[in-house]
Design a protein around this motif. Structure first.
Motif, PDB file in Angstrom:
ATOM      1  N   THR A  12      33.785  76.296  69.456  1.00 60.62           N
ATOM      2  CA  THR A  12      32.872  75.450  68.690  1.00 60.62           C
ATOM      3  C   THR A  12      31.441  75.978  68.789  1.00 60.62           C
ATOM      4  O   THR A  12      30.706  75.989  67.798  1.00 60.62           O
ATOM      5  N   LYS A  13      31.051  76.426  69.966  1.00 56.94           N
ATOM      6  CA  LYS A  13      29.716  76.992  70.148  1.00 56.94           C
ATOM      7  C   LYS A  13      29.527  78.211  69.253  1.00 56.94           C
ATOM      8  O   LYS A  13      28.498  78.349  68.590  1.00 56.94           O
ATOM      9  N   LEU A  14      30.525  79.081  69.203  1.00 57.02           N
ATOM     10  CA  LEU A  14      30.463  80.259  68.348  1.00 57.02           C
ATOM     11  C   LEU A  14      30.352  79.870  66.879  1.00 57.02           C
ATOM     12  O   LEU A  14      29.534  80.422  66.137  1.00 57.02           O
ATOM     13  N   VAL A  15      31.143  78.904  66.449  1.00 59.40           N
ATOM     14  CA  VAL A  15      31.135  78.476  65.046  1.00 59.40           C
ATOM     15  C   VAL A  15      29.791  77.859  64.676  1.00 59.40           C
ATOM     16  O   VAL A  15      29.209  78.186  63.640  1.00 59.40           O
ATOM     17  N   VAL A  16      29.285  76.970  65.516  1.00 60.96           N
ATOM     18  CA  VAL A  16      28.020  76.283  65.212  1.00 60.96           C
ATOM     19  C   VAL A  16      26.861  77.273  65.157  1.00 60.96           C
ATOM     20  O   VAL A  16      26.087  77.288  64.194  1.00 60.96           O
ATOM     21  N   PHE A  17      26.742  78.121  66.171  1.00 57.04           N
ATOM     22  CA  PHE A  17      25.603  79.042  66.202  1.00 57.04           C
ATOM     23  C   PHE A  17      25.717  80.138  65.146  1.00 57.04           C
ATOM     24  O   PHE A  17      24.717  80.524  64.547  1.00 57.04           O
ATOM     25  N   SER A  18      26.913  80.638  64.881  1.00 56.93           N
ATOM     26  CA  SER A  18      27.044  81.668  63.838  1.00 56.93           C
ATOM     27  C   SER A  18      26.783  81.086  62.461  1.00 56.93           C
ATOM     28  O   SER A  18      26.160  81.733  61.617  1.00 56.93           O
ATOM     29  N   THR A  19      27.226  79.855  62.217  1.00 56.70           N
ATOM     30  CA  THR A  19      26.962  79.215  60.927  1.00 56.70           C
ATOM     31  C   THR A  19      25.479  78.949  60.736  1.00 56.70           C
ATOM     32  O   THR A  19      24.919  79.238  59.670  1.00 56.70           O
ATOM     33  N   GLY A  87      42.194  72.254  74.351  1.00 56.77           N
ATOM     34  CA  GLY A  87      42.060  73.486  75.118  1.00 56.77           C
ATOM     35  C   GLY A  87      41.566  74.584  74.182  1.00 56.77           C
ATOM     36  O   GLY A  87      41.839  74.564  72.973  1.00 56.77           O
ATOM     37  N   THR A  88      40.872  75.555  74.745  1.00 57.95           N
ATOM     38  CA  THR A  88      40.242  76.589  73.929  1.00 57.95           C
ATOM     39  C   THR A  88      41.258  77.446  73.194  1.00 57.95           C
ATOM     40  O   THR A  88      41.091  77.750  72.017  1.00 57.95           O
ATOM     41  N   GLY A  89      42.338  77.829  73.864  1.00 54.75           N
ATOM     42  CA  GLY A  89      43.345  78.691  73.232  1.00 54.75           C
ATOM     43  C   GLY A  89      44.013  78.027  72.044  1.00 54.75           C
ATOM     44  O   GLY A  89      44.096  78.599  70.950  1.00 54.75           O
ATOM     45  N   LYS A  90      44.497  76.815  72.241  1.00 55.84           N
ATOM     46  CA  LYS A  90      45.161  76.093  71.153  1.00 55.84           C
ATOM     47  C   LYS A  90      44.185  75.782  70.019  1.00 55.84           C
ATOM     48  O   LYS A  90      44.529  75.868  68.843  1.00 55.84           O
ATOM     49  N   PHE A  91      42.969  75.407  70.381  1.00 58.70           N
ATOM     50  CA  PHE A  91      41.974  75.106  69.360  1.00 58.70           C
ATOM     51  C   PHE A  91      41.610  76.346  68.560  1.00 58.70           C
ATOM     52  O   PHE A  91      41.435  76.277  67.345  1.00 58.70           O
ATOM     53  N   GLY A  92      41.492  77.485  69.237  1.00 55.40           N
ATOM     54  CA  GLY A  92      41.195  78.737  68.533  1.00 55.40           C
ATOM     55  C   GLY A  92      42.276  79.088  67.523  1.00 55.40           C
ATOM     56  O   GLY A  92      41.991  79.462  66.385  1.00 55.40           O
ATOM     57  N   VAL A  93      43.538  78.948  67.938  1.00 53.35           N
ATOM     58  CA  VAL A  93      44.654  79.206  67.020  1.00 53.35           C
ATOM     59  C   VAL A  93      44.642  78.199  65.880  1.00 53.35           C
ATOM     60  O   VAL A  93      44.845  78.561  64.715  1.00 53.35           O
ATOM     61  N   PHE A  94      44.401  76.928  66.201  1.00 50.72           N
ATOM     62  CA  PHE A  94      44.319  75.883  65.180  1.00 50.72           C
ATOM     63  C   PHE A  94      43.204  76.184  64.181  1.00 50.72           C
ATOM     64  O   PHE A  94      43.399  76.078  62.964  1.00 50.72           O
ATOM     65  N   PHE A  95      42.047  76.590  64.675  1.00 49.32           N
ATOM     66  CA  PHE A  95      40.905  76.889  63.811  1.00 49.32           C
ATOM     67  C   PHE A  95      41.198  78.062  62.890  1.00 49.32           C
ATOM     68  O   PHE A  95      40.922  78.011  61.690  1.00 49.32           O
ATOM     69  N   VAL A  96      41.791  79.117  63.420  1.00 50.86           N
ATOM     70  CA  VAL A  96      42.141  80.285  62.604  1.00 50.86           C
ATOM     71  C   VAL A  96      43.198  79.902  61.562  1.00 50.86           C
ATOM     72  O   VAL A  96      43.117  80.305  60.400  1.00 50.86           O
ATOM     73  N   VAL A  98      43.824  76.866  60.223  1.00 51.23           N
ATOM     74  CA  VAL A  98      43.249  75.992  59.192  1.00 51.23           C
ATOM     75  C   VAL A  98      42.324  76.779  58.264  1.00 51.23           C
ATOM     76  O   VAL A  98      42.351  76.593  57.043  1.00 51.23           O
ATOM     77  N   THR A  99      41.531  77.691  58.825  1.00 44.64           N
ATOM     78  CA  THR A  99      40.647  78.509  57.999  1.00 44.64           C
ATOM     79  C   THR A  99      41.443  79.433  57.090  1.00 44.64           C
ATOM     80  O   THR A  99      41.112  79.607  55.916  1.00 44.64           O
ATOM     81  N   SER A 100      42.528  80.002  57.599  1.00 40.76           N
ATOM     82  CA  SER A 100      43.383  80.870  56.779  1.00 40.76           C
ATOM     83  C   SER A 100      44.060  80.084  55.666  1.00 40.76           C
ATOM     84  O   SER A 100      44.157  80.553  54.529  1.00 40.76           O
ATOM     85  N   LEU A 101      44.519  78.887  55.992  1.00 42.22           N
ATOM     86  CA  LEU A 101      45.145  78.036  54.982  1.00 42.22           C
ATOM     87  C   LEU A 101      44.139  77.651  53.904  1.00 42.22           C
ATOM     88  O   LEU A 101      44.448  77.700  52.703  1.00 42.22           O
ATOM     89  N   ALA A 102      42.933  77.289  54.303  1.00 41.60           N
ATOM     90  CA  ALA A 102      41.890  76.927  53.336  1.00 41.60           C
ATOM     91  C   ALA A 102      41.528  78.109  52.442  1.00 41.60           C
ATOM     92  O   ALA A 102      41.354  77.957  51.224  1.00 41.60           O
ATOM     93  N   THR A 103      41.444  79.301  53.032  1.00 43.78           N
ATOM     94  CA  THR A 103      41.141  80.500  52.245  1.00 43.78           C
ATOM     95  C   THR A 103      42.251  80.783  51.245  1.00 43.78           C
ATOM     96  O   THR A 103      41.987  81.101  50.085  1.00 43.78           O
ATOM     97  N   SER A 104      43.497  80.662  51.682  1.00 40.89           N
ATOM     98  CA  SER A 104      44.635  80.902  50.789  1.00 40.89           C
ATOM     99  C   SER A 104      44.647  79.921  49.624  1.00 40.89           C
ATOM    100  O   SER A 104      44.855  80.309  48.474  1.00 40.89           O
ATOM    101  N   LEU A 105      44.432  78.646  49.929  1.00 39.28           N
ATOM    102  CA  LEU A 105      44.398  77.648  48.858  1.00 39.28           C
ATOM    103  C   LEU A 105      43.227  77.879  47.907  1.00 39.28           C
ATOM    104  O   LEU A 105      43.386  77.797  46.691  1.00 39.28           O
ATOM    105  N   GLN A 106      42.057  78.178  48.464  1.00 40.67           N
ATOM    106  CA  GLN A 106      40.878  78.432  47.628  1.00 40.67           C
ATOM    107  C   GLN A 106      41.093  79.657  46.750  1.00 40.67           C
ATOM    108  O   GLN A 106      40.771  79.643  45.560  1.00 40.67           O
ATOM    109  N   ALA A 107      41.646  80.712  47.305  1.00 40.04           N
ATOM    110  CA  ALA A 107      41.885  81.930  46.529  1.00 40.04           C
ATOM    111  C   ALA A 107      42.945  81.689  45.462  1.00 40.04           C
ATOM    112  O   ALA A 107      42.803  82.141  44.317  1.00 40.04           O
TER     113      ALA A 107
END
Length: 124
Positions: A12-19, A87-96, A98-107
Motif C-alpha cells: 500500500t505504501k508503494l502504491v500510494v507514494f508512486s501514484t 498479509g503482504t504476500g496475499k495482498f500483493g497477489v490480490f492487488f496484481v 485485480v489490476t490485471s483483471l481491470a486492465t483486461s476488461l478495460q482493454a
C-alpha cells in the motif's frame, strides 16, 4: 514509540507514494493538460499495432487531475487495513490479480467499442 502510518503495509505504501509522485510529476511536466493522459492511457490500437506493452501498466498509475488525486489517495491509503488483515504476500497477489483483471476488461471493452467499429467500417 510511534507507529508508522504504513506499518505492516509495504504494498500500500508503494502504491500510494508512486501514484502521488507520478501524478504530481505528470501534472507539473505536462505542457498541455491532456499530454500525459495521452501518453499514459491504455490505447489498444497502440498496444496491438506498435507493441507498446508498457501502456498496460502505466494506465493505472497516475490520476488525471489534482481533484482525483485528493479524493483517490485516501481510498488508496485505506487499503493498508486490508493488507494488514490479509498479509503482504496475499495482498500483493490480490492487488496484481485485480489490476490485471481491470486492465483486461478495460482493454477488451475499449477494443470492442472503438477498434471493432473501425474494423467493421473499413471492411464495408
Amino acid at each position: 514509540m510511534s507507529a508508522s502510518w504504513f506499518y505492516g503495509a509495504p504494498v500500500t505504501k508503494l502504491v500510494v507514494f508512486s501514484t502521488a509522485a507520478t501524478t504530481a510529476w505528470c501534472l507539473k511536466v505536462a505542457a498541455a493538460p491532456d499530454l500525459f493522459l495521452r501518453a499514459a492511457s491504455l490505447d489498444t490500437s497502440r498496444v496491438l499495432a506498435s507493441g507498446e506493452l508498457w501502456r498496460l501498466v502505466t494506465c493505472h498509475i497516475p490520476f488525471a487531475t489534482v481533484a482525483q488525486l485528493l479524493f483517490g489517495l485516501p481510498f488508496l491509503y485505506e487499503m493498508r487495513k486490508l493488507e494488514r488483515m490479509m498479509g503482504t504476500g496475499k495482498f500483493g497477489v490480490f492487488f496484481v490479480f485485480v489490476t490485471s483483471l481491470a486492465t483486461s476488461l478495460q482493454a477488451g471493452i475499449s477494443y470492442s467499442l472503438f477498434s471493432g467499429s473501425a474494423l467493421l467500417a473499413a471492411s464495408s
